[in-house]
Design an enzyme around this catalytic site. Structure first.
Site, mmCIF file in Angstrom:
data_model
loop_
_atom_site.group_PDB
_atom_site.id
_atom_site.type_symbol
_atom_site.label_atom_id
_atom_site.label_comp_id
_atom_site.label_asym_id
_atom_site.label_seq_id
_atom_site.Cartn_x
_atom_site.Cartn_y
_atom_site.Cartn_z
ATOM 1 N N LYS A 1 -3.178 -7.252 11.891
ATOM 2 C CA LYS A 1 -3.476 -5.657 11.264
ATOM 3 C C LYS A 1 -4.934 -5.968 11.671
ATOM 4 O O LYS A 1 -6.116 -6.700 11.203
ATOM 5 C CB LYS A 1 -4.061 -5.939 10.073
ATOM 6 C CG LYS A 1 -3.566 -4.267 9.541
ATOM 7 C CD LYS A 1 -2.637 -4.787 7.981
ATOM 8 C CE LYS A 1 -3.038 -3.095 6.993
ATOM 9 N NZ LYS A 1 -2.699 -3.072 5.379
HETATM 10 O O1 G3P Z 1 -2.284 -1.395 2.844
HETATM 11 C C1 G3P Z 1 -2.877 -0.371 3.413
HETATM 12 C C2 G3P Z 1 -3.017 0.681 2.343
HETATM 13 O O2 G3P Z 1 -1.868 1.092 2.452
HETATM 14 C C3 G3P Z 1 -4.332 0.710 1.152
HETATM 15 O O3 G3P Z 1 -3.925 2.371 -0.195
HETATM 16 O O4 G3P Z 1 -3.709 2.462 -1.963
HETATM 17 O O5 G3P Z 1 -5.707 0.569 -0.664
HETATM 18 O O6 G3P Z 1 -5.745 3.648 -0.433
HETATM 19 P P1 G3P Z 1 -4.836 2.289 -0.961
#
Ligand code: G3P
Length: 217
Positions: free
Chosen positions: A83
């Site tokens: 990533k």
């Molecule tokens: O892993 C990346 C993403 O899914 C993060 O989500 O909930 O932290 O905005 P969030």
């Protein structure tokens, strides 16, 4: 549509894998930090549970550093997807990694033109963050639609991975648009199973069965 779990929690990943609907895992530095474990040990545990793409994020922000970390991560296991943040140095690294045959997931995507750049750099996945866009008062799903359209227009192979999912409606809308993958927190995978009419209907079937004193065999 492929389902990944957006988690670094081993119990959640094991439970989701046991459901038989899990295609992969995405982690990020925040999710890993929450677990308080050694990153490498955690990755080994995840890789032993799920035989599918497992995203592990670099923390370097310069081209050289990203490429070095990415090579180290990719060497751990064939299922590792590196990533990389959607910054200039990141995409330079993605081009190089793609040429070396290393799979990448370009993260922190908030605009369709960023996604276009990632596809041109040869990203394996692009991760638009739906929920974080909603959080600032704009419709995150518009971004998924724009990226899917652009990629279809030009036949880019980069897969659209809907990320930052906050509720089952996000999964539904991303599926309607045709996102290739949704990475979903465990709580939301669980919510997707639930419907009150299913519970009421099941209870009625079981009660009726009991009343009739019927036997299956
Ligand atoms: O892993 C990346 C993403 O899914 C993060 O989500 O909930 O932290 O905005 P969030």
């Amino acid at each position: 549509m492929k389902f990944f779990i957006d988690s670094a929690n081993i119990d959640e990943i094991r439970e989701a894998a046991s459901l038989g609907i899990l295609d992969g895992v995405t982690t990020n530095p925040s999710l890993v930090a929450k677990e308080g474990k050694n990153f490498r040990a955690l990755l080994d545990e995840i890789l032993a549970i799920v035989d599918g793409p497992v995203s592990a994020e670099v923390v370097a922000t310069d081209h050289e550093g990203i490429v070095t970390e990415a090579r180290e991560l990719a060497a751990i296991h064939r299922n590792i997807v590196v990533k990389v943040p959607l910054i200039r140095e990141g995409l330079k690294a993605v081009r190089q990694l793609s040429d070396e045959g290393i799979n990448t997931n370009v993260t922190l995507c908030f605009s369709p033109t960023q996604a276009l750049l990632a596809a041109k750099a040869g990203a394996t996945y692009i991760s638009p963050f739906i929920g974080r866009i909603d959080d600032v008062g704009t419709d995150g799903m518009d971004l998924i639609q724009q990226i899917v359209t652009i990629y279809q227009n030009y036949g880019y192979k980069t897969e659209v991975l809907a990320a930052s999912i906050r509720h089952p409606m996000h999964v539904l809308q991303a599926a309607m648009i045709g996102a290739d993958v949704a990475t979903i927190p465990f709580k939301i995978i669980d919510q997707m199973f639930k419907h009150p009419l299913t519970d009421i209907g099941l209870q009625r079937f079981l009660d009726d069965w009991k009343k009739n004193e019927a036997k299956l065999v």
